[in-house]
Write a protein that holds these residues in place. Sequence first.
Motif, PDB file in Angstrom:
ATOM      1  N   ALA A 156       1.381  11.095   8.495  1.00  0.00           N
ATOM      2  CA  ALA A 156       0.516  11.077   9.687  1.00  0.00           C
ATOM      3  C   ALA A 156      -0.415   9.864   9.658  1.00  0.00           C
ATOM      4  O   ALA A 156      -0.596   9.187  10.684  1.00  0.00           O
ATOM      5  CB  ALA A 156      -0.284  12.374   9.780  1.00  0.00           C
ATOM      6  N   LEU A 157      -1.004   9.575   8.516  1.00  0.00           N
ATOM      7  CA  LEU A 157      -1.864   8.402   8.410  1.00  0.00           C
ATOM      8  C   LEU A 157      -1.072   7.118   8.641  1.00  0.00           C
ATOM      9  O   LEU A 157      -1.548   6.192   9.311  1.00  0.00           O
ATOM     10  CB  LEU A 157      -2.553   8.358   7.048  1.00  0.00           C
ATOM     11  N   ALA A 158       0.135   7.055   8.105  1.00  0.00           N
ATOM     12  CA  ALA A 158       0.984   5.869   8.300  1.00  0.00           C
ATOM     13  C   ALA A 158       1.321   5.682   9.781  1.00  0.00           C
ATOM     14  O   ALA A 158       1.325   4.552  10.281  1.00  0.00           O
ATOM     15  CB  ALA A 158       2.251   5.981   7.463  1.00  0.00           C
ATOM     16  N   GLN A 159       1.580   6.771  10.483  1.00  0.00           N
ATOM     17  CA  GLN A 159       1.863   6.678  11.916  1.00  0.00           C
ATOM     18  C   GLN A 159       0.643   6.187  12.687  1.00  0.00           C
ATOM     19  O   GLN A 159       0.769   5.363  13.603  1.00  0.00           O
ATOM     20  CB  GLN A 159       2.327   8.024  12.447  1.00  0.00           C
ATOM     21  N   CYS A 160      -0.533   6.672  12.322  1.00  0.00           N
ATOM     22  CA  CYS A 160      -1.762   6.198  12.967  1.00  0.00           C
ATOM     23  C   CYS A 160      -1.966   4.711  12.706  1.00  0.00           C
ATOM     24  O   CYS A 160      -2.331   3.955  13.614  1.00  0.00           O
ATOM     25  CB  CYS A 160      -2.971   6.977  12.458  1.00  0.00           C
ATOM     26  N   ALA A 161      -1.745   4.298  11.468  1.00  0.00           N
ATOM     27  CA  ALA A 161      -1.908   2.891  11.110  1.00  0.00           C
ATOM     28  C   ALA A 161      -0.935   2.007  11.880  1.00  0.00           C
ATOM     29  O   ALA A 161      -1.292   0.911  12.318  1.00  0.00           O
ATOM     30  CB  ALA A 161      -1.720   2.711   9.610  1.00  0.00           C
ATOM     31  N   VAL A 185      -8.544   9.127   0.539  1.00  0.00           N
ATOM     32  CA  VAL A 185      -8.110   8.304   1.669  1.00  0.00           C
ATOM     33  C   VAL A 185      -8.496   8.940   2.997  1.00  0.00           C
ATOM     34  O   VAL A 185      -8.458  10.158   3.171  1.00  0.00           O
ATOM     35  CB  VAL A 185      -6.585   8.035   1.619  1.00  0.00           C
ATOM     36  N   ASN A 186      -8.915   8.099   3.914  1.00  0.00           N
ATOM     37  CA  ASN A 186      -9.117   8.485   5.303  1.00  0.00           C
ATOM     38  C   ASN A 186      -8.604   7.338   6.172  1.00  0.00           C
ATOM     39  O   ASN A 186      -8.241   6.268   5.652  1.00  0.00           O
ATOM     40  CB  ASN A 186     -10.582   8.853   5.597  1.00  0.00           C
ATOM     41  N   LEU A 187      -8.552   7.549   7.462  1.00  0.00           N
ATOM     42  CA  LEU A 187      -7.985   6.519   8.336  1.00  0.00           C
ATOM     43  C   LEU A 187      -8.789   5.221   8.313  1.00  0.00           C
ATOM     44  O   LEU A 187      -8.193   4.142   8.228  1.00  0.00           O
ATOM     45  CB  LEU A 187      -7.813   7.053   9.757  1.00  0.00           C
ATOM     46  N   PRO A 188     -10.130   5.256   8.366  1.00  0.00           N
ATOM     47  CA  PRO A 188     -10.854   3.985   8.281  1.00  0.00           C
ATOM     48  C   PRO A 188     -10.557   3.209   6.993  1.00  0.00           C
ATOM     49  O   PRO A 188     -10.455   1.988   7.010  1.00  0.00           O
ATOM     50  CB  PRO A 188     -12.329   4.405   8.349  1.00  0.00           C
ATOM     51  N   MET A 189     -10.396   3.918   5.876  1.00  0.00           N
ATOM     52  CA  MET A 189     -10.054   3.262   4.616  1.00  0.00           C
ATOM     53  C   MET A 189      -8.694   2.580   4.727  1.00  0.00           C
ATOM     54  O   MET A 189      -8.529   1.428   4.323  1.00  0.00           O
ATOM     55  CB  MET A 189     -10.020   4.280   3.477  1.00  0.00           C
ATOM     56  N   LEU A 190      -7.726   3.286   5.260  1.00  0.00           N
ATOM     57  CA  LEU A 190      -6.381   2.732   5.386  1.00  0.00           C
ATOM     58  C   LEU A 190      -6.359   1.525   6.316  1.00  0.00           C
ATOM     59  O   LEU A 190      -5.748   0.499   6.005  1.00  0.00           O
ATOM     60  CB  LEU A 190      -5.407   3.808   5.890  1.00  0.00           C
ATOM     61  N   ILE A 244       0.854  -1.186   0.000  1.00  0.00           N
ATOM     62  CA  ILE A 244       0.000   0.000   0.000  1.00  0.00           C
ATOM     63  C   ILE A 244       0.888   1.234   0.000  1.00  0.00           C
ATOM     64  O   ILE A 244       1.803   1.340   0.818  1.00  0.00           O
ATOM     65  CB  ILE A 244      -0.934   0.012   1.222  1.00  0.00           C
ATOM     66  N   LEU A 245       0.580   2.154  -0.920  1.00  0.00           N
ATOM     67  CA  LEU A 245       1.283   3.429  -0.986  1.00  0.00           C
ATOM     68  C   LEU A 245       0.301   4.548  -0.679  1.00  0.00           C
ATOM     69  O   LEU A 245      -0.727   4.668  -1.347  1.00  0.00           O
ATOM     70  CB  LEU A 245       1.881   3.651  -2.378  1.00  0.00           C
ATOM     71  N   LEU A 246       0.600   5.326   0.326  1.00  0.00           N
ATOM     72  CA  LEU A 246      -0.146   6.547   0.625  1.00  0.00           C
ATOM     73  C   LEU A 246       0.576   7.690  -0.056  1.00  0.00           C
ATOM     74  O   LEU A 246       1.784   7.864   0.139  1.00  0.00           O
ATOM     75  CB  LEU A 246      -0.148   6.829   2.130  1.00  0.00           C
ATOM     76  N   ALA A 290     -11.416  -1.469   0.914  1.00  0.00           N
ATOM     77  CA  ALA A 290     -10.895  -0.155   1.307  1.00  0.00           C
ATOM     78  C   ALA A 290     -11.946   0.927   1.088  1.00  0.00           C
ATOM     79  O   ALA A 290     -12.177   1.771   1.964  1.00  0.00           O
ATOM     80  CB  ALA A 290      -9.626   0.164   0.513  1.00  0.00           C
ATOM     81  N   VAL A 291     -12.597   0.912  -0.066  1.00  0.00           N
ATOM     82  CA  VAL A 291     -13.629   1.906  -0.363  1.00  0.00           C
ATOM     83  C   VAL A 291     -14.783   1.779   0.629  1.00  0.00           C
ATOM     84  O   VAL A 291     -15.283   2.785   1.151  1.00  0.00           O
ATOM     85  CB  VAL A 291     -14.106   1.779  -1.826  1.00  0.00           C
ATOM     86  N   ALA A 292     -15.194   0.559   0.914  1.00  0.00           N
ATOM     87  CA  ALA A 292     -16.270   0.351   1.891  1.00  0.00           C
ATOM     88  C   ALA A 292     -15.852   0.854   3.270  1.00  0.00           C
ATOM     89  O   ALA A 292     -16.634   1.525   3.960  1.00  0.00           O
ATOM     90  CB  ALA A 292     -16.648  -1.120   1.951  1.00  0.00           C
ATOM     91  N   GLY A 293     -14.639   0.549   3.676  1.00  0.00           N
ATOM     92  CA  GLY A 293     -14.157   1.015   4.981  1.00  0.00           C
ATOM     93  C   GLY A 293     -14.116   2.519   5.071  1.00  0.00           C
ATOM     94  O   GLY A 293     -14.490   3.107   6.089  1.00  0.00           O
ATOM     95  N   GLY A 294     -13.682   3.164   3.991  1.00  0.00           N
ATOM     96  CA  GLY A 294     -13.636   4.621   3.975  1.00  0.00           C
ATOM     97  C   GLY A 294     -15.003   5.245   4.065  1.00  0.00           C
ATOM     98  O   GLY A 294     -15.226   6.186   4.828  1.00  0.00           O
ATOM     99  N   SER A 295     -15.955   4.711   3.307  1.00  0.00           N
ATOM    100  CA  SER A 295     -17.296   5.303   3.326  1.00  0.00           C
ATOM    101  C   SER A 295     -18.048   4.960   4.603  1.00  0.00           C
ATOM    102  O   SER A 295     -18.787   5.794   5.129  1.00  0.00           O
ATOM    103  CB  SER A 295     -18.090   4.882   2.086  1.00  0.00           C
ATOM    104  N   GLN A 296     -17.859   3.769   5.140  1.00  0.00           N
ATOM    105  CA  GLN A 296     -18.530   3.396   6.387  1.00  0.00           C
ATOM    106  C   GLN A 296     -17.958   4.148   7.584  1.00  0.00           C
ATOM    107  O   GLN A 296     -18.614   4.264   8.611  1.00  0.00           O
ATOM    108  CB  GLN A 296     -18.423   1.888   6.622  1.00  0.00           C
ATOM    109  N   GLY A 297     -16.754   4.650   7.439  1.00  0.00           N
ATOM    110  CA  GLY A 297     -16.139   5.409   8.525  1.00  0.00           C
ATOM    111  C   GLY A 297     -16.615   6.849   8.596  1.00  0.00           C
ATOM    112  O   GLY A 297     -16.256   7.575   9.522  1.00  0.00           O
TER     113      GLY A 297
END
Length: 149
Positions: free
Chosen positions: A16-21, A93-98, A5-7, A116-123
């Motif tokens: 910042a997203l990578a650190q959260c992940a 991209v958002n954190l739930p998607m990642l 995965i590349l952000l 990933a798309v489902a996770g992003g939208s459900q988040g």
Amino acid sequence: MTNRILLIAHAPLADALAQCAAHVFPDSGEHLMAFDVEASADPVVTLQEAQALVAKGGSGPLLVLSDVFGATPHNVAQELAKQRADTRLVAGVNLPMLLRALCYRKEELDSLVARAVAGGSQGIMQVTQTTPQNQNTRVHDHDHCHHQQ
């Protein structure tokens, strides 16, 4: 094979997203690359740097997550994806998607994109003081990352 995965996002969002992940998935480092694009960055140079990062990260299928459709990071990611048959690109991209992408990174690439798309939208949900609004009832999959659901 595990997908990489590349952000790629406006600085400092990708890092910042990578650190959260990494907080949730401490072992994500070998599968996750973050590339921050500075506001003054030259798109040609940025593409070359992104290509070098991807090459350094190994081989295999690649999911690229960009922040804003049509912005420089996304445009660079789109050029990168055009050069690789085993690459998919998702914007917004958002954190739930990642987190969802990391959770299911061993699935087939197209299935991973859907997750990933489902996770992003459900988040994304409007929340009142007592309960989330318009939240779908979800069946928990206890074989996979149930903390994500």
